[in-house]
Design a protein around this motif. Sequence first.
Motif, mmCIF file in Angstrom:
data_model
loop_
_atom_site.group_PDB
_atom_site.id
_atom_site.type_symbol
_atom_site.label_atom_id
_atom_site.label_comp_id
_atom_site.label_asym_id
_atom_site.label_seq_id
_atom_site.Cartn_x
_atom_site.Cartn_y
_atom_site.Cartn_z
ATOM 1 N N LEU A 1 0.727 -1.236 0.158
ATOM 2 C CA LEU A 1 -0.006 0.019 0.011
ATOM 3 C C LEU A 1 1.017 1.219 -0.090
ATOM 4 C CD1 LEU A 1 -2.663 1.539 0.568
ATOM 5 C CD2 LEU A 1 -2.317 1.313 2.908
ATOM 6 N N SER A 2 0.590 2.101 -1.189
ATOM 7 C CA SER A 2 1.407 3.433 -1.044
ATOM 8 C C SER A 2 0.753 4.404 -0.770
ATOM 9 C CB SER A 2 2.244 3.440 -2.526
ATOM 10 O OG SER A 2 2.796 4.687 -2.698
ATOM 11 N N LEU A 3 0.895 5.145 0.407
ATOM 12 C CA LEU A 3 0.321 6.317 0.548
ATOM 13 C C LEU A 3 1.175 7.772 0.377
ATOM 14 C CD1 LEU A 3 -1.216 5.001 3.998
ATOM 15 C CD2 LEU A 3 -2.530 5.428 2.043
ATOM 16 N N GLN A 4 0.672 8.488 -0.403
ATOM 17 C CA GLN A 4 1.349 9.603 -0.709
ATOM 18 C C GLN A 4 0.818 10.946 0.058
ATOM 19 O OE1 GLN A 4 1.288 9.945 -5.025
ATOM 20 N NE2 GLN A 4 2.067 7.870 -5.319
ATOM 21 N N LYS A 5 1.917 12.020 0.247
ATOM 22 C CA LYS A 5 1.572 13.183 0.991
ATOM 23 C C LYS A 5 0.200 13.804 0.364
ATOM 24 C CE LYS A 5 3.707 16.544 3.516
ATOM 25 N NZ LYS A 5 2.823 16.019 4.875
ATOM 26 N N ASN A 6 0.293 13.687 -1.227
ATOM 27 C CA ASN A 6 -0.836 14.660 -1.865
ATOM 28 C C ASN A 6 -2.421 13.809 -1.906
ATOM 29 O OD1 ASN A 6 -0.360 12.502 -3.480
ATOM 30 N ND2 ASN A 6 0.210 13.751 -5.360
ATOM 31 N N ASP A 7 -2.487 12.826 -0.828
ATOM 32 C CA ASP A 7 -3.626 12.358 -0.652
ATOM 33 C C ASP A 7 -3.862 11.139 -1.790
ATOM 34 O OD1 ASP A 7 -4.163 13.676 1.701
ATOM 35 O OD2 ASP A 7 -5.132 15.019 0.747
ATOM 36 N N GLN A 8 -2.866 10.627 -2.414
ATOM 37 C CA GLN A 8 -2.984 9.556 -3.593
ATOM 38 C C GLN A 8 -2.602 8.329 -2.984
ATOM 39 O OE1 GLN A 8 -3.816 10.391 -7.067
ATOM 40 N NE2 GLN A 8 -4.394 12.143 -5.979
ATOM 41 N N PHE A 9 -3.178 7.305 -3.307
ATOM 42 C CA PHE A 9 -2.748 6.033 -3.003
ATOM 43 C C PHE A 9 -2.733 5.085 -4.321
ATOM 44 C CE2 PHE A 9 -7.103 4.762 -3.496
ATOM 45 C CZ PHE A 9 -7.306 3.471 -3.981
ATOM 46 N N SER A 10 -1.916 4.005 -3.968
ATOM 47 C CA SER A 10 -1.768 2.971 -5.059
ATOM 48 C C SER A 10 -1.573 1.589 -4.262
ATOM 49 C CB SER A 10 -0.741 2.896 -6.025
ATOM 50 O OG SER A 10 0.607 2.928 -5.470
ATOM 51 N N ILE A 11 -2.055 0.520 -4.934
ATOM 52 C CA ILE A 11 -2.117 -0.916 -4.171
ATOM 53 C C ILE A 11 -1.454 -1.657 -5.290
ATOM 54 C CG2 ILE A 11 -3.381 -2.737 -3.405
ATOM 55 C CD1 ILE A 11 -5.572 -0.880 -2.815
ATOM 56 N N ILE A 12 -0.188 -2.364 -4.830
ATOM 57 C CA ILE A 12 0.409 -3.340 -5.791
ATOM 58 C C ILE A 12 0.318 -4.669 -5.125
ATOM 59 C CG2 ILE A 12 2.859 -3.808 -6.449
ATOM 60 C CD1 ILE A 12 3.332 -0.793 -6.404
ATOM 61 N N GLU A 13 0.082 -5.619 -5.946
ATOM 62 C CA GLU A 13 -0.139 -7.067 -5.739
ATOM 63 C C GLU A 13 0.856 -7.733 -6.440
ATOM 64 O OE1 GLU A 13 -3.060 -10.780 -5.980
ATOM 65 O OE2 GLU A 13 -4.076 -8.788 -5.737
ATOM 66 N N ASN A 14 1.801 -8.596 -5.854
ATOM 67 C CA ASN A 14 2.997 -9.235 -6.652
ATOM 68 C C ASN A 14 3.480 -8.562 -7.658
ATOM 69 O OD1 ASN A 14 2.238 -11.443 -4.865
ATOM 70 N ND2 ASN A 14 0.494 -12.426 -6.138
ATOM 71 N N GLY A 15 3.955 -7.409 -7.424
ATOM 72 C CA GLY A 15 4.536 -6.426 -8.440
ATOM 73 C C GLY A 15 3.705 -5.929 -9.438
ATOM 74 N N LYS A 16 2.493 -5.767 -9.221
ATOM 75 C CA LYS A 16 1.885 -5.203 -10.470
ATOM 76 C C LYS A 16 0.644 -4.299 -9.536
ATOM 77 C CE LYS A 16 -1.449 -6.241 -14.197
ATOM 78 N NZ LYS A 16 -2.517 -7.156 -14.574
ATOM 79 N N GLU A 17 0.671 -3.233 -10.264
ATOM 80 C CA GLU A 17 -0.563 -2.044 -9.764
ATOM 81 C C GLU A 17 -1.767 -2.653 -10.114
ATOM 82 O OE1 GLU A 17 -0.031 2.517 -9.230
ATOM 83 O OE2 GLU A 17 -1.132 1.891 -11.180
#
Length: 140
Positions: free
Chosen positions: A58-74
């Motif tokens: 789980l990537s949480l960025q300061k600009n209120d963006q997120f991304s989820i990466i599973e087994n190396g793939k977004e």
Amino acid sequence: MKNLLYIVAFALISCASSQIQNINNSDFVGIWNWTSTDGGFGNHIHKTPETLGKKVQLSLQKNDQFSIIENGKEVSKGTYTLTMKKAIYSNTQERYIQLSNDEHYDGIVLSGIIRLVKPATLEISDNNYDGLGSSFVKVN
């Protein structure tokens, strides 16, 4: 008199909006590896990357963006919102994270009460009695 009421109402709404926008997220900005999900009725649910066969970041960025990466793939990305909500266990107002697409990710809690329990350990709890909570460790 009516104009004065509108001004007061606008001021109150503006203050409430700025309080929501000013919730500090700097302590959990970064990339987090999911380590486990536990809970449920009688604490019978215990999931890990090994039991589910997937590594999730789980990537949480300061600009209120997120991304989820599973087994190396977004697999998902968007924005998140922080609000203050009464936590059922502490009975106090705590930060609550909500993902823009109301993400329900199998076996992992991604929306709920969010807190740092150790300098590099993040927990997100769904804030329900007999609910679930997921733990993450910081990558960077």
